[in-house]
Motif scaffolding. Structure first.
Motif, PDB file in Angstrom:
ATOM      1  N   LEU A  63       0.831  -1.215   0.000  1.00  0.00           N
ATOM      2  CA  LEU A  63       0.000   0.000   0.000  1.00  0.00           C
ATOM      3  C   LEU A  63       0.861   1.259   0.000  1.00  0.00           C
ATOM      4  N   PRO A  79      -7.977   7.907  10.728  1.00  0.00           N
ATOM      5  CA  PRO A  79      -7.037   8.954  11.149  1.00  0.00           C
ATOM      6  C   PRO A  79      -6.924  10.093  10.131  1.00  0.00           C
ATOM      7  N   GLN A  80      -7.431   9.866   8.912  1.00  0.00           N
ATOM      8  CA  GLN A  80      -7.255  10.872   7.861  1.00  0.00           C
ATOM      9  C   GLN A  80      -8.439  11.825   7.730  1.00  0.00           C
ATOM     10  N   THR A 148      -7.698   3.289  -4.470  1.00  0.00           N
ATOM     11  CA  THR A 148      -8.858   3.595  -3.649  1.00  0.00           C
ATOM     12  C   THR A 148      -8.870   5.108  -3.468  1.00  0.00           C
ATOM     13  N   ASN A 169     -10.560  -0.406  -5.012  1.00  0.00           N
ATOM     14  CA  ASN A 169     -10.984  -0.731  -3.651  1.00  0.00           C
ATOM     15  C   ASN A 169     -11.976   0.312  -3.126  1.00  0.00           C
ATOM     16  N   ASN A 171     -14.684   0.062   0.212  1.00  0.00           N
ATOM     17  CA  ASN A 171     -15.237  -0.853   1.217  1.00  0.00           C
ATOM     18  C   ASN A 171     -16.662  -0.481   1.621  1.00  0.00           C
ATOM     19  N   ASN A 240     -10.553  -5.927   7.576  1.00  0.00           N
ATOM     20  CA  ASN A 240      -9.674  -5.140   8.435  1.00  0.00           C
ATOM     21  C   ASN A 240     -10.095  -5.297   9.887  1.00  0.00           C
ATOM     22  N   SER A 280      -6.312  -7.961   6.398  1.00  0.00           N
ATOM     23  CA  SER A 280      -5.924  -6.611   5.999  1.00  0.00           C
ATOM     24  C   SER A 280      -5.336  -5.818   7.166  1.00  0.00           C
ATOM     25  N   ALA A 281      -5.839  -4.608   7.449  1.00  0.00           N
ATOM     26  CA  ALA A 281      -5.254  -3.817   8.548  1.00  0.00           C
ATOM     27  C   ALA A 281      -5.383  -4.557   9.877  1.00  0.00           C
ATOM     28  N   PHE A 303      -1.448  -7.282   3.177  1.00  0.00           N
ATOM     29  CA  PHE A 303      -0.647  -6.104   2.856  1.00  0.00           C
ATOM     30  C   PHE A 303       0.749  -6.361   3.408  1.00  0.00           C
ATOM     31  N   LEU A 308       0.935   0.762   6.323  1.00  0.00           N
ATOM     32  CA  LEU A 308      -0.347   0.652   5.611  1.00  0.00           C
ATOM     33  C   LEU A 308      -0.524   1.990   4.896  1.00  0.00           C
ATOM     34  N   LEU A 309      -1.560   2.779   5.241  1.00  0.00           N
ATOM     35  CA  LEU A 309      -1.633   4.123   4.657  1.00  0.00           C
ATOM     36  C   LEU A 309      -0.914   5.104   5.585  1.00  0.00           C
ATOM     37  N   THR A 310      -1.416   5.198   6.820  1.00  0.00           N
ATOM     38  CA  THR A 310      -0.781   6.136   7.761  1.00  0.00           C
ATOM     39  C   THR A 310      -0.332   5.414   9.030  1.00  0.00           C
ATOM     40  N   THR A 311      -0.707   4.159   9.185  1.00  0.00           N
ATOM     41  CA  THR A 311      -0.334   3.407  10.396  1.00  0.00           C
ATOM     42  C   THR A 311       0.630   2.289  10.005  1.00  0.00           C
TER      43      THR A 311
HETATM   44  C1  DTB Z   1      -8.425  -1.702   3.043  1.00  0.00           C
HETATM   45  O1  DTB Z   1      -9.461  -2.393   3.181  1.00  0.00           O
HETATM   46  N1  DTB Z   1      -7.555  -1.458   4.020  1.00  0.00           N
HETATM   47  C2  DTB Z   1      -6.489  -0.618   3.560  1.00  0.00           C
HETATM   48  C3  DTB Z   1      -6.829  -0.440   2.058  1.00  0.00           C
HETATM   49  N2  DTB Z   1      -8.076  -1.105   1.923  1.00  0.00           N
HETATM   50  C4  DTB Z   1      -6.804   0.889   1.445  1.00  0.00           C
HETATM   51  C5  DTB Z   1      -6.331   0.617   4.374  1.00  0.00           C
HETATM   52  C6  DTB Z   1      -6.094   0.347   5.827  1.00  0.00           C
HETATM   53  C7  DTB Z   1      -5.846   1.657   6.505  1.00  0.00           C
HETATM   54  C8  DTB Z   1      -5.494   1.483   7.947  1.00  0.00           C
HETATM   55  C9  DTB Z   1      -5.293   2.795   8.604  1.00  0.00           C
HETATM   56  C10 DTB Z   1      -4.183   3.616   8.033  1.00  0.00           C
HETATM   57  O2  DTB Z   1      -3.047   3.099   7.854  1.00  0.00           O
HETATM   58  O3  DTB Z   1      -4.394   4.810   7.793  1.00  0.00           O
END
Ligand code: DTB
Ligand code: SAM
Ligand code: SF4
Length: 377
Positions: A63, A79-80, A148, A169, A171, A240, A280-281, A303, A308-311
């Motif tokens: 990711l 968190p975003q 996504t 993606n 959800n 997740n 997933s997360a 993943f 991940l994205l921010t964590t």
């Molecule tokens: C999904 O179902 N989980 C991923 C992805 N699709 C984009 C994202 C998880 C994010 C967890 C919090 C973060 O890292 O910001």
């Protein structure tokens, strides 16, 4: 608790005949699967899994957040979201070269799919052109591509598909009944519409949800029902576990029992037999045994990579060690994904083969060790 009779267990198992693809599951049938004795549920999920997949192959995605923070949506887990103060720095849309560099690094580390996420309600016109270029460039590396970006209309979905995007993606996140407790700025129907647009454009659908947000067991069943009602099923189903981020409204929600999480993976496997179910997360917060149970329950995608994205996510080295310990190997991308073959893609194929050989060697070494132990005993 009265013991369930063998007959009632057998009756429940016939609800999900091995490997049959259905879209008409009732919530009650799904709840009956959840209520099976754990061993019966996992055995059944394994049977379904083995009818459709190599049970030791796990699809590996990496990711990248291509646009971070200040999102106008109010998803309580996220968190975003600009609605909450999580101390997260915001970042503009990354430059294409930066994304390509990260994708190359992910490929080198062994990922076969590169997933790019943006904290948008939906992409703006001027951003979409940049994003389309990202898809073309990442695809040219021989990687599968996933994005996504929030809601997309038919025109946007068509342009993403034309650029070569393999997966989109989006959800459903939770049940229709619990949804209003979690998000108020877009509706469940909006989400289903985006999924329809993605499908119509000819892309593969990646759609799942988050568990551990304070939902009731029936909500988990109803979420999986919604996913299984999609025709065809999403090719990829990310499950997740909520990552509780300080500053979000869900930071203090009660933990979900890991066994309940594993049950949900097993039920997802049974309902969507031919889909990749992604653990997933939330893996960073899980021990190895829980992850091993998730693979046993039918999860066959993760993943991979430290972020991940921010964590954070488990370190890549840690995951390679877990794969070796469990005798898992990265799933090799189907030939069709490599048809865009460039030199870079050939390199990727060689790397995958090397990873498979490495896992096989680790397995052989373990088998020798076991044989040695047995001889000593
Ligand atoms: C999904 O179902 N989980 C991923 C992805 N699709 C984009 C994202 C998880 C994010 C967890 C919090 C973060 O890292 O910001
Ligand atoms: N903004 C886009 C959207 O929501 O469609 C794409 C990015 S969004 C971060 C992608 C998904 O990440 C969400 O739908 C949610 O399922 C998951 N997610 C976000 N924050 C999470 C968290 N704290 N724990 C687990 N999953 C999370
Ligand atoms: Fe925005 Fe996506 Fe986070 Fe919701 S999940 S706040 S839409 S980035």
């Amino acid at each position: 608790m009265p013991p369930a009779s063998h007959e009632s267990r057998a009756a429940s198992l016939t609800l999900a005949s091995r490997g049959e693809v259905r879209h008409d599951w009732t919530v009650e049938e799904i709840e009956a699967l959840f209520a099976l004795p754990f061993n019966d549920l996992l055995f059944h999920a394994q049977q379904v899994h083995r009818a459709h997949f190599d049970p030791n192959a796990v699809q590996v995605s990496t990711l990248l957040s291509i646009k971070t923070g200040a999102c106008p949506e109010d998803c309580k887990y996220c968190p975003q979201s600009g609605h909450y103060n999580t101390g997260l720095g915001k970042e503009k849309l990354l430059e294409v070269e930066k994304v390509v560099e990260q994708a190359r690094a992910a490929r080198k580390a062994g990922a076969s799919r590169f997933c790019m996420g943006a904290a948008w309600k939906s992409p703006r016109e001027k951003d979409l052109d940049v994003v389309l270029e990202m898809v073309r460039r990442v695809k040219a590396l021989g990687l599968e591509t996933c994005m996504t970006l929030g809601m997309v209309d038919t025109d946007q979905a068509g342009r993403l598909a034309e650029a070569g995007l393999d997966y989109y993606n989006h959800n459903l996140d939770t049940s229709p009944e619990y949804y209003g407790e979690i998000i108020t700025t877009r509706t469940y129907a909006d989400r289903l519409e985006t999924l329809g647009n993605v499908r119509e454009a000819g892309m593969k659908v990646c759609s799942g949800g988050i568990l551990g947000m304070g939902e009731a067991p029936r909500d988990r069943a109803a979420l999986l029902q919604q996913l299984a009602r999609l025709e065809p099923h999403p090719e990829s189903v990310p499950i997740n576990m909520l990552v509780k981020v300080p500053g979000t409204p869900l930071e203090d929600v009660e933990d979900l029992d890991p066994i309940e999480f594993i049950r949900a993976i097993a039920v997802a496997r049974i309902l969507m037999p031919a889909s990749h179910v992604r653990l997933s997360a939330g893996r960073e917060q899980m021990n190895e045994s829980t992850q091993a149970l998730a693979f046993l329950a039918g999860a066959n995608s993760i993943f991979y990579g430290d972020q991940l994205l921010t964590t954070s996510n488990p370190q890549a080295e840690q995951d390679r060690a877990l794969f070796a310990k469990l005798g898992l190997h990265p799933e090799v991308v189907e030939k069709s994904a490599r048809e865009t073959c460039t030199d870079d893609a050939r390199q990727q194929a060689e790397l995958e083969a090397a990873l498979v050989r490495r896992s096989a060697a680790a397995l052989d070494a373990r088998a020798t060790e076991l044989a040695y132990d047995a001889a000593q005993a």
